[in-house]
Each structure stands twice: as structure tokens, then as C-alpha cells.
Design a protein around this motif. Structure first.
Motif, PDB file in Angstrom:
ATOM      1  N   PRO A 228      -8.518   9.978  -0.119  1.00 19.70           N
ATOM      2  CA  PRO A 228      -8.901   8.813   0.668  1.00 19.70           C
ATOM      3  C   PRO A 228      -9.153   7.556  -0.153  1.00 19.70           C
ATOM      4  CG  PRO A 228     -10.062  10.776   1.410  1.00 19.70           C
ATOM      5  CD  PRO A 228      -9.376  11.132   0.139  1.00 19.70           C
ATOM      6  N   ALA A 229      -9.345   7.685  -1.466  1.00 14.64           N
ATOM      7  CA  ALA A 229      -9.627   6.509  -2.284  1.00 14.64           C
ATOM      8  C   ALA A 229      -8.375   5.859  -2.838  1.00 14.64           C
ATOM      9  CB  ALA A 229     -10.548   6.897  -3.443  1.00 14.64           C
ATOM     10  N   GLY A 230      -7.202   6.440  -2.613  1.00 13.84           N
ATOM     11  CA  GLY A 230      -5.989   5.876  -3.166  1.00 13.84           C
ATOM     12  C   GLY A 230      -4.764   6.569  -2.625  1.00 13.84           C
ATOM     13  N   LEU A 231      -3.608   6.066  -3.030  1.00 19.74           N
ATOM     14  CA  LEU A 231      -2.368   6.693  -2.592  1.00 19.74           C
ATOM     15  C   LEU A 231      -1.310   6.496  -3.659  1.00 19.74           C
ATOM     16  CD1 LEU A 231      -0.287   4.231  -1.617  1.00 19.74           C
ATOM     17  CD2 LEU A 231      -1.825   4.208   0.347  1.00 19.74           C
ATOM     18  N   VAL A 232      -0.276   7.314  -3.580  1.00 24.00           N
ATOM     19  CA  VAL A 232       0.852   7.176  -4.483  1.00 24.00           C
ATOM     20  C   VAL A 232       1.853   6.235  -3.829  1.00 24.00           C
ATOM     21  CG1 VAL A 232       2.803   8.365  -5.543  1.00 24.00           C
ATOM     22  CG2 VAL A 232       0.533   9.398  -5.596  1.00 24.00           C
ATOM     23  N   LEU A 233       2.100   5.097  -4.476  1.00 24.37           N
ATOM     24  CA  LEU A 233       2.985   4.094  -3.899  1.00 24.37           C
ATOM     25  C   LEU A 233       4.448   4.417  -4.131  1.00 24.37           C
ATOM     26  CD1 LEU A 233       2.935   1.424  -2.344  1.00 24.37           C
ATOM     27  CD2 LEU A 233       2.896   0.231  -4.552  1.00 24.37           C
ATOM     28  N   GLY A 234       4.740   5.111  -5.234  1.00 27.08           N
ATOM     29  CA  GLY A 234       6.129   5.445  -5.532  1.00 27.08           C
ATOM     30  C   GLY A 234       6.224   6.083  -6.894  1.00 27.08           C
TER      31      GLY A 234
ATOM     32  N   LEU B  96       0.013  -9.214  -0.906  1.00 30.88           N
ATOM     33  CA  LEU B  96       1.375  -8.681  -0.902  1.00 30.88           C
ATOM     34  C   LEU B  96       2.328  -9.850  -0.704  1.00 30.88           C
ATOM     35  CD1 LEU B  96       2.635  -5.588   1.092  1.00 30.88           C
ATOM     36  CD2 LEU B  96       3.914  -7.728   1.092  1.00 30.88           C
ATOM     37  N   ILE B  97       3.179 -10.091  -1.688  1.00 23.51           N
ATOM     38  CA  ILE B  97       4.210 -11.123  -1.557  1.00 23.51           C
ATOM     39  C   ILE B  97       5.507 -10.408  -1.231  1.00 23.51           C
ATOM     40  CG2 ILE B  97       5.375 -13.070  -2.637  1.00 23.51           C
ATOM     41  CD1 ILE B  97       3.074 -13.170  -4.674  1.00 23.51           C
ATOM     42  N   GLY B  98       5.981 -10.597  -0.020  1.00 24.97           N
ATOM     43  CA  GLY B  98       7.188  -9.900   0.399  1.00 24.97           C
ATOM     44  C   GLY B  98       7.264  -9.839   1.913  1.00 24.97           C
ATOM     45  N   GLY B  99       8.165  -9.036   2.395  1.00 23.67           N
ATOM     46  CA  GLY B  99       8.409  -8.997   3.830  1.00 23.67           C
ATOM     47  C   GLY B  99       7.631  -7.928   4.552  1.00 23.67           C
ATOM     48  N   TRP B 100       7.894  -7.827   5.845  1.00 27.05           N
ATOM     49  CA  TRP B 100       7.157  -6.909   6.697  1.00 27.05           C
ATOM     50  C   TRP B 100       7.644  -5.484   6.543  1.00 27.05           C
ATOM     51  CZ3 TRP B 100       8.559 -11.881   7.959  1.00 27.05           C
ATOM     52  CH2 TRP B 100       7.476 -12.771   8.031  1.00 27.05           C
ATOM     53  N   TRP B 101       8.804  -5.298   5.943  1.00 27.57           N
ATOM     54  CA  TRP B 101       9.229  -3.938   5.628  1.00 27.57           C
ATOM     55  C   TRP B 101       8.222  -3.314   4.664  1.00 27.57           C
ATOM     56  CZ3 TRP B 101      10.396  -1.329   1.128  1.00 27.57           C
ATOM     57  CH2 TRP B 101      10.961  -0.048   1.298  1.00 27.57           C
ATOM     58  N   LEU B 102       7.894  -4.016   3.585  1.00 28.22           N
ATOM     59  CA  LEU B 102       6.937  -3.497   2.611  1.00 28.22           C
ATOM     60  C   LEU B 102       5.537  -3.407   3.204  1.00 28.22           C
ATOM     61  CD1 LEU B 102       6.106  -2.556  -0.189  1.00 28.22           C
ATOM     62  CD2 LEU B 102       5.968  -4.959  -0.888  1.00 28.22           C
ATOM     63  N   ALA B 103       5.126  -4.411   3.959  1.00 29.94           N
ATOM     64  CA  ALA B 103       3.793  -4.392   4.560  1.00 29.94           C
ATOM     65  C   ALA B 103       3.639  -3.201   5.505  1.00 29.94           C
ATOM     66  CB  ALA B 103       3.534  -5.700   5.302  1.00 29.94           C
ATOM     67  N   SER B 104       4.666  -2.933   6.298  1.00 34.44           N
ATOM     68  CA  SER B 104       4.616  -1.793   7.224  1.00 34.44           C
ATOM     69  C   SER B 104       4.577  -0.479   6.461  1.00 34.44           C
ATOM     70  CB  SER B 104       5.829  -1.818   8.161  1.00 34.44           C
ATOM     71  OG  SER B 104       5.812  -2.961   8.985  1.00 34.44           O
ATOM     72  N   LEU B 105       5.331  -0.392   5.362  1.00 31.53           N
ATOM     73  CA  LEU B 105       5.343   0.823   4.561  1.00 31.53           C
ATOM     74  C   LEU B 105       3.960   1.104   3.977  1.00 31.53           C
ATOM     75  CD1 LEU B 105       7.497   2.931   3.418  1.00 31.53           C
ATOM     76  CD2 LEU B 105       7.372   1.581   1.316  1.00 31.53           C
ATOM     77  N   VAL B 106       3.308   0.069   3.430  1.00 33.23           N
ATOM     78  CA  VAL B 106       1.971   0.240   2.866  1.00 33.23           C
ATOM     79  C   VAL B 106       0.987   0.665   3.954  1.00 33.23           C
ATOM     80  CG1 VAL B 106       0.037  -0.963   1.782  1.00 33.23           C
ATOM     81  CG2 VAL B 106       2.370  -1.364   0.958  1.00 33.23           C
ATOM     82  N   ALA B 107       1.054   0.026   5.123  1.00 35.78           N
ATOM     83  CA  ALA B 107       0.157   0.385   6.222  1.00 35.78           C
ATOM     84  C   ALA B 107       0.382   1.820   6.681  1.00 35.78           C
ATOM     85  CB  ALA B 107       0.360  -0.585   7.382  1.00 35.78           C
ATOM     86  N   PHE B 108       1.644   2.218   6.785  1.00 32.83           N
ATOM     87  CA  PHE B 108       1.982   3.571   7.229  1.00 32.83           C
ATOM     88  C   PHE B 108       1.422   4.614   6.257  1.00 32.83           C
ATOM     89  CE2 PHE B 108       5.268   7.029   7.635  1.00 32.83           C
ATOM     90  CZ  PHE B 108       4.930   7.434   8.907  1.00 32.83           C
ATOM     91  N   ARG B 109       1.567   4.344   4.970  1.00 31.43           N
ATOM     92  CA  ARG B 109       1.075   5.286   3.973  1.00 31.43           C
ATOM     93  C   ARG B 109      -0.448   5.298   3.918  1.00 31.43           C
ATOM     94  NH1 ARG B 109       5.522   4.971  -1.003  1.00 31.43           N
ATOM     95  NH2 ARG B 109       7.302   5.601   0.306  1.00 31.43           N
TER      96      ARG B 109
END
Length: 225
Positions: free
Chosen positions: A29-35, A57-70
Motif C-alpha cells: 500500500p505504500a508504493g507500486l512498481v511503475l515498470g 505528471l507531465i504527459g497525457g491522459w493515457w499515462l495519468a489513467s495508467l497511474v490511477a489504475f495501478r
């Protein structure tokens, strides 16, 4: 999770918790693996901490959605303030049935207790001119400001962030940030499925390796604007 008074277009979206099991990331819960790194090693990110985090986050909503999903996949609550709720429909569909996601139109306060076992991600998707500081955060809360492209005002936000993650930048965007020539060159040359984690003494360049489920809901990696 409770939000401020709902206005026109605001709403809470619920979704199926079992769908989150499709996303297999190693995290607590304190972190996640981004890649993964270029060496194919897992890259963990301390997105949630006892000391509140202000991330950009500098970038598009594809990346923002991915971070939120994870973030949802590792047990976080996610609240999105946005000027364009349509952009978040893929995320809503991906977690249909979950009571840990709320998407609101405009800038609305969110009141929810956060903890080590149930951290909270507050996403501000309010355009490239978002203010540098918004509200007071409590332990285990993280505010993620999404900048679709970088402006001088956005550079101030990025410069004050605890954590800065960015997709590929254009030369004029790189010029707004304090970067050495090597970092600037690498960030301009990144692939669509990469993100740079900048600061903290050592920059990291991460291959996001989206799963088939993530690609299904959010599409192929791209730097949307």
C-alpha cells in the motif's frame, strides 16, 4: 469517500473490484512498481508516504489513467478533479463496480481519511496552468497534478513537486526545466511507453510495460495532449 457538493456533470463512478486483480504489479500500500528499467529490473515508486506527496505528471491522459489504475490495484482510493470527464471514461469502465474511484467536474474538495493500508491519490486534471499549491494534505495522501504540456506556470508546479514523472518532452518544454544536457537529450528521445522519474539525486527511465488489460481499456501507449 465523500466529495464536495455535486454540481452539473459531477458524479461518483462505481466499478467491479475483481477487475483490479487482472493487473499484476508487485507493490504494497505504500508504493507500486511503475515498470522496468533498461536492465529489465523492477522500478518501485513510493507514491504514497506518511509525509504527504505532491507529484507532477507531465504527459497525457493515457499515462495519468495508467497511474490511477495501478494505484487502485494496490488498494488506494482515487479522486479526480477534471475539466473534461470524458477523458476518464476508460478508467471508469476499467474499474466498474469499485467504490474507491470518484470523478468530479471542476475543482471540488474531497474529504476522506487516508492510512498506510488505504492511501489516497488526489488527481488534478485542470489544464496546463494549474496552481502551484492547492489545499492541505494529510499523511498517506498524494496530490498528482496532470500537465498535458508544459508552460511557464506548469514549470513552477513541476519545480515544487516531491516527485516528477514525465513522458517525452518537446525542446520548448525541456527549456522550461532545469536539466543538464544529458537528461534533456534522453527525455526528448524516450519512446511512447516510457516515463522518466526526475529528481531525488538520480533520474530513472522506466519502461511502463502495460498489461493486455491496460491496453484494452486505455489503448496503446501514446503521448496525448
Amino acid at each position: 469517500m465523500s466529495a464536495g457538493p455535486a454540481g452539473a456533470g459531477a458524479g461518483t463512478h462505481l466499478g467491479a473490484a475483481e477487475q483490479l486483480a487482472w493487473l499484476r504489479v508487485q507493490a504494497d500500500p505504500a508504493g507500486l512498481v511503475l515498470g522496468r528499467s533498461v536492465e529489465r529490473e523492477l522500478v518501485p515508486v513510493r507514491l504514497f508516504r506518511e509525509d504527504p506527496v505532491r507529484a507532477t505528471l507531465i504527459g497525457g491522459w493515457w499515462l495519468a489513467s495508467l497511474v490511477a489504475f495501478r494505484a487502485l490495484a494496490v488498494g488506494a482510493m482515487v479522486a479526480v478533479n477534471t475539466t473534461a470527464p470524458d477523458r476518464w471514461h476508460p478508467l471508469v469502465r476499467a474499474v466498474q463496480g469499485s467504490d474507491r474511484l470518484v470523478v468530479m467536474v471542476g475543482d471540488r474538495p474531497v474529504k476522506a481519511a487516508a492510512s498506510w493500508s488505504s492511501p489516497m491519490l488526489l488527481i488534478d486534471d485542470l489544464g496546463p496552468y494549474a496552481p502551484a499549491a492547492r489545499g492541505t494534505l494529510t499523511p498517506w495522501q498524494t496530490r498528482l497534478t496532470v500537465l498535458p504540456w508544459l508552460t511557464p506556470a506548469g514549470a513552477v508546479v513541476a519545480g515544487s513537486a516531491t516527485l516528477l514523472m514525465t513522458q517525452r518532452l518537446a525542446p520548448e518544454e525541456v527549456g522550461l526545466l532545469r536539466m543538464d544536457d544529458r537528461t534533456a537529450g534522453l527525455i526528448q528521445a524516450m519512446h511512447d511507453d516510457m516515463v522518466a522519474l526526475v529528481g531525488g539525486g538520480a533520474n530513472r527511465y522506466v519502461w511502463l510495460t502495460p498489461t493486455s488489460v491496460e491496453t484494452h481499456f486505455f489503448g496503446a501507449p501514446h503521448r496525448s495532449r
